[in-house]
Scaffold this active site. Structure first.
Site, PDB file in Angstrom:
ATOM      1  N   LYS A   1       0.843  -1.202   0.000  1.00  0.00           N
ATOM      2  CA  LYS A   1       0.000   0.000   0.000  1.00  0.00           C
ATOM      3  C   LYS A   1       0.880   1.255   0.000  1.00  0.00           C
ATOM      4  CE  LYS A   1      -1.708   3.038   2.634  1.00  0.00           C
ATOM      5  NZ  LYS A   1      -1.859   4.143   1.676  1.00  0.00           N
TER       6      LYS A   1
ATOM      7  N   GLY B   1       6.729   5.992   7.876  1.00  0.00           N
ATOM      8  CA  GLY B   1       5.754   7.082   7.891  1.00  0.00           C
ATOM      9  C   GLY B   1       5.850   7.849   9.199  1.00  0.00           C
ATOM     10  N   SER B   2       4.710   8.376   9.619  1.00  0.00           N
ATOM     11  CA  SER B   2       4.718   9.247  10.794  1.00  0.00           C
ATOM     12  C   SER B   2       4.735   8.434  12.091  1.00  0.00           C
ATOM     13  CB  SER B   2       3.465  10.133  10.771  1.00  0.00           C
ATOM     14  OG  SER B   2       2.322   9.324  10.903  1.00  0.00           O
TER      15      SER B   2
ATOM     16  N   GLY C   1       2.835   4.945  13.030  1.00  0.00           N
ATOM     17  CA  GLY C   1       3.740   3.875  13.477  1.00  0.00           C
ATOM     18  C   GLY C   1       3.255   3.239  14.775  1.00  0.00           C
TER      19      GLY C   1
ATOM     20  N   GLU D   1       9.897   2.652  10.549  1.00  0.00           N
ATOM     21  CA  GLU D   1      10.811   3.772  10.350  1.00  0.00           C
ATOM     22  C   GLU D   1       9.966   5.022  10.419  1.00  0.00           C
ATOM     23  OE1 GLU D   1      13.922   3.881  10.388  1.00  0.00           O
ATOM     24  OE2 GLU D   1      14.394   1.767  10.086  1.00  0.00           O
TER      25      GLU D   1
ATOM     26  N   CYS E   1      13.551  11.888   6.013  1.00  0.00           N
ATOM     27  CA  CYS E   1      13.573  11.613   7.456  1.00  0.00           C
ATOM     28  C   CYS E   1      14.989  11.739   7.998  1.00  0.00           C
ATOM     29  CB  CYS E   1      12.958  10.257   7.772  1.00  0.00           C
ATOM     30  SG  CYS E   1      13.478   8.985   6.665  1.00  0.00           S
TER      31      CYS E   1
ATOM     32  N   GLU F   1       9.384  17.216  14.544  1.00  0.00           N
ATOM     33  CA  GLU F   1       9.751  17.092  13.138  1.00  0.00           C
ATOM     34  C   GLU F   1       8.858  17.994  12.287  1.00  0.00           C
ATOM     35  OE1 GLU F   1       9.043  13.366  11.011  1.00  0.00           O
ATOM     36  OE2 GLU F   1      11.110  13.506  10.310  1.00  0.00           O
TER      37      GLU F   1
HETATM   38  P1  ADP Z   1       2.970  10.993   6.352  1.00  0.00           P
HETATM   39  O1  ADP Z   1       2.959  12.125   7.292  1.00  0.00           O
HETATM   40  O2  ADP Z   1       4.324  10.637   5.796  1.00  0.00           O
HETATM   41  O3  ADP Z   1       1.886  11.031   5.310  1.00  0.00           O
HETATM   42  P2  ADP Z   1       1.523   8.762   7.518  1.00  0.00           P
HETATM   43  O4  ADP Z   1       1.937   7.934   8.675  1.00  0.00           O
HETATM   44  O5  ADP Z   1       0.225   9.476   7.581  1.00  0.00           O
HETATM   45  O6  ADP Z   1       2.730   9.753   7.296  1.00  0.00           O
HETATM   46  O7  ADP Z   1       1.529   7.897   6.180  1.00  0.00           O
HETATM   47  C1  ADP Z   1       2.446   6.872   5.918  1.00  0.00           C
HETATM   48  C2  ADP Z   1       1.708   5.695   5.314  1.00  0.00           C
HETATM   49  O8  ADP Z   1       0.845   5.149   6.307  1.00  0.00           O
HETATM   50  C3  ADP Z   1       0.817   6.074   4.118  1.00  0.00           C
HETATM   51  O9  ADP Z   1       0.854   5.035   3.158  1.00  0.00           O
HETATM   52  C4  ADP Z   1      -0.541   6.174   4.784  1.00  0.00           C
HETATM   53  O10 ADP Z   1      -1.606   5.987   3.877  1.00  0.00           O
HETATM   54  C5  ADP Z   1      -0.468   5.044   5.790  1.00  0.00           C
HETATM   55  N1  ADP Z   1      -1.468   5.147   6.872  1.00  0.00           N
HETATM   56  C6  ADP Z   1      -2.045   6.260   7.376  1.00  0.00           C
HETATM   57  N2  ADP Z   1      -2.935   5.939   8.335  1.00  0.00           N
HETATM   58  C7  ADP Z   1      -2.932   4.591   8.458  1.00  0.00           C
HETATM   59  C8  ADP Z   1      -3.639   3.654   9.292  1.00  0.00           C
HETATM   60  N3  ADP Z   1      -4.527   4.027  10.187  1.00  0.00           N
HETATM   61  N4  ADP Z   1      -3.353   2.353   9.132  1.00  0.00           N
HETATM   62  C9  ADP Z   1      -2.421   1.947   8.246  1.00  0.00           C
HETATM   63  N5  ADP Z   1      -1.746   2.763   7.432  1.00  0.00           N
HETATM   64  C10 ADP Z   1      -1.988   4.078   7.529  1.00  0.00           C
END
Ligand code: ADP
Length: 476
Positions: free
Chosen positions: A170, A223-224, A228, A245, A279, A378
């Site tokens: 995804k 991601g964030s 995480g 990460e 990052c 960040e």
């Molecule tokens: P960023 O600030 O880099 O967009 P996110 O953590 O929001 O950070 O996004 C990183 C990834 O995690 C993306 O592919 C996003 O669609 C996915 N993501 C966001 N929310 C969820 C969730 N509740 N469960 C699983 N994946 C998610």
């Protein structure tokens, strides 16, 4: 319209989304399907069904598919780099460089398939042999962010497949283009149906369905920090392997004895290139007082020469911010910095260009303290603060005083301080006289503290996450 790939079929989702160019919001890169939670479930079921076959597939077959993928990515580096720059906004040279790196990663893991090995050792009991082997984990869920649209998918998909896992992938909603392109390449390279499934769409729908599935044996996430934590909680619930990460607040220390040119180049690169959206970017420049004013003056001069413009234009050094939401976050932090009493030494304003895009000046704060929010949280944009310190000891203490621990850098000509810093920086990666961002593809990548969780990514260390160890005893 670009579709999802589920069980080997290109499938329409529940709706579609336009992929917009952040350098020119009138430019639609393409239309991409968005998967439903049921699509995600179908993808997981397909990956589960494909696992017995793929995990026992011949290593030559895996090698050939990964090698062919590397070759095609490399052959199409200009076209894919252009797509990347157009959908994410990093400059064309950076985007082509990232595309080449993705090819190198597939090439590396093609090689790793031929180097799979175990151990045979004697038992402590007579007439018994012990074998230690590594096996594929199962269905691996791959959730990626928008800031490295081709390299991060590559460094997760390549080892997952090399070690015999099947995948549900995804990508981030903002960058489906590169994700779709590498899945298309892998499938045409000969992957059997169901081994790799692509489910583009929302994190809260598609990602969440992956987190909730008992059939996903491992999740690798970049991601964030907030997401995480959700991945971690859901994975513990399902007794699943997970690897995270997340963010960074990477320090770059500049000592009095630094080579000024080296320090300024490294700080400008790690703070502002890729629009500060790495990052591993340095967002805290920790500078000793003997060089402070000269360093700030030289860095400010350098920032004046950096061109902020369309990512595809020749001569652009800094492309746009990725989208309106991220731009708001950046400008909010600029206001926070001013409100906290940091001095705005350069930038801070939006930039108007020929095309409508999310352009922001590189922004430098001085007279910041490490307690300010701009030094602790960040920002993920081209916004950097300078913290003045007395000496090396104070610099090291401040560098380590952060909830994060991804990358840490120092500019110095002193062997003593460089050596001490390498040993004592609380970070997964340490850079001496180099930018904190910009890493090799064949060695471990990852951090400590709030930045990362689980085994390292990339290089041969990747097998720690993508395999599980078996110990077998045989009576001779
Ligand atoms: P960023 O600030 O880099 O967009 P996110 O953590 O929001 O950070 O996004 C990183 C990834 O995690 C993306 O592919 C996003 O669609 C996915 N993501 C966001 N929310 C969820 C969730 N509740 N469960 C699983 N994946 C998610």
């Amino acid at each position: 319209m670009h579709r999802n790939l589920i069980a080997g079929e290109w499938t329409a989702g529940e709706d579609t989304i336009e992929n917009i160019n952040p350098s020119n919001t009138n430019d639609v890169v393409g239309e991409y399907a968005r998967a439903s939670a049921d699509d995600a479930k179908a993808a997981i079921a397909a990956a589960k069904a494909a696992f017995p076959g793929w995990s026992r597939s011949g290593i030559l077959e895996r090698h050939a598919i990964l090698k062919k993928t590397a070759d095609e990515i490399l052959a199409r580096k200009d076209e894919l780099g252009t797509l990347l720059a157009r959908e994410e906004g990093k400059t064309l040279p950076e985007a082509i460089g990232e595309t080449i790196r993705a090819a190198q990663i597939f090439e590396f893991f093609a090689g790793e398939t031929l180097r799979l090995a175990g151990e045979v050792i004697p038992s402590v009991r007579p007439n018994i042999g012990v074998e230690i082997t590594r096996e594929a984990v199962g269905v691996v869920g791959i959730i990626t962010p928008w800031n490295f649209p081709i390299a991060i998918p590559a460094w997760k998909i390549a080892p997952a497949l090399a070690y015999g896992n099947t995948v549900v992938f995804k990508p981030a909603e903002l960058v489906p283009g590169c994700a779709w392109a590498i899945v298309d390449i892998l499938v045409r390279a000969g992957l059997p149906k169901g081994v790799l499934n692509l489910v583009m769409g929302k994190g809260s729908v598609v990602g969440q369905a992956m987190l909730e599935s008992p059939d996903v044996a491992a999740i690798t996430f970049t991601g964030s920090t907030g997401t995480g934590k959700r991945v971690a909680a859901a994975s513990i619930e399902h007794n699943r392997k997970f690897q995270l990460e997340m963010g960074g607040k990477n320090p770059f220390v500049v000592l009095d004895d630094a080579d000024l040119t080296v320090a300024v180049e490294a700080a400008a690169n790690s703070g502002f290139f890729s629009t500060g959206q790495r990052c591993t970017a340095s967002s805290r420049l920790i500078v000793t007082e003997g060089i402070h004013d000269r360093f700030v003056a030289a860095l400010t001069e350098k920032l004046k020469t950096l061109v902020v413009d369309d990512a595809l234009k020749a001569g652009t050094h800094i492309g746009p911010v990725v989208d309106a939401g991220q731009l708001k976050q950046d400008t909010d932090y600029i206001e926070i910095g001013k409100g906290e009493g940091a001095k705005l030494a350069f930038g801070g304003d939006l930039v108007k260009r020929d095309n409508p895009g999310f352009y922001l000046q590189p922004t430098l704060f001085t007279e910041a303290t490490n307690a300010m929010r701009i030094s602790r949280e960040e920002i993920f944009g081209p916004v950097v603060s300078v913290i003045r310190v007395k000496d090396y000891d104070e610099a090291l203490a401040i560098a380590n005083d952060t909830p994060f621990g991804l990358s840490s850098g120092i500019a110095t000509t002193s062997l003593k301080h460089a050596t001490h810093f390498k040993r004592n920086a609380e970070a997964g990666m340490v850079m001496v006289n180099l930018p904190t961002a910009g890493v090799d593809f064949h060695v471990p990548f990852g951090g400590r503290k709030g930045s990362s969780y689980g085994p390292r990514e990339q290089g041969k260390y990747a097998n720690e996450f993508y395999t599980t160890v078996k110990t077998a005893y045989t009576l001779a």
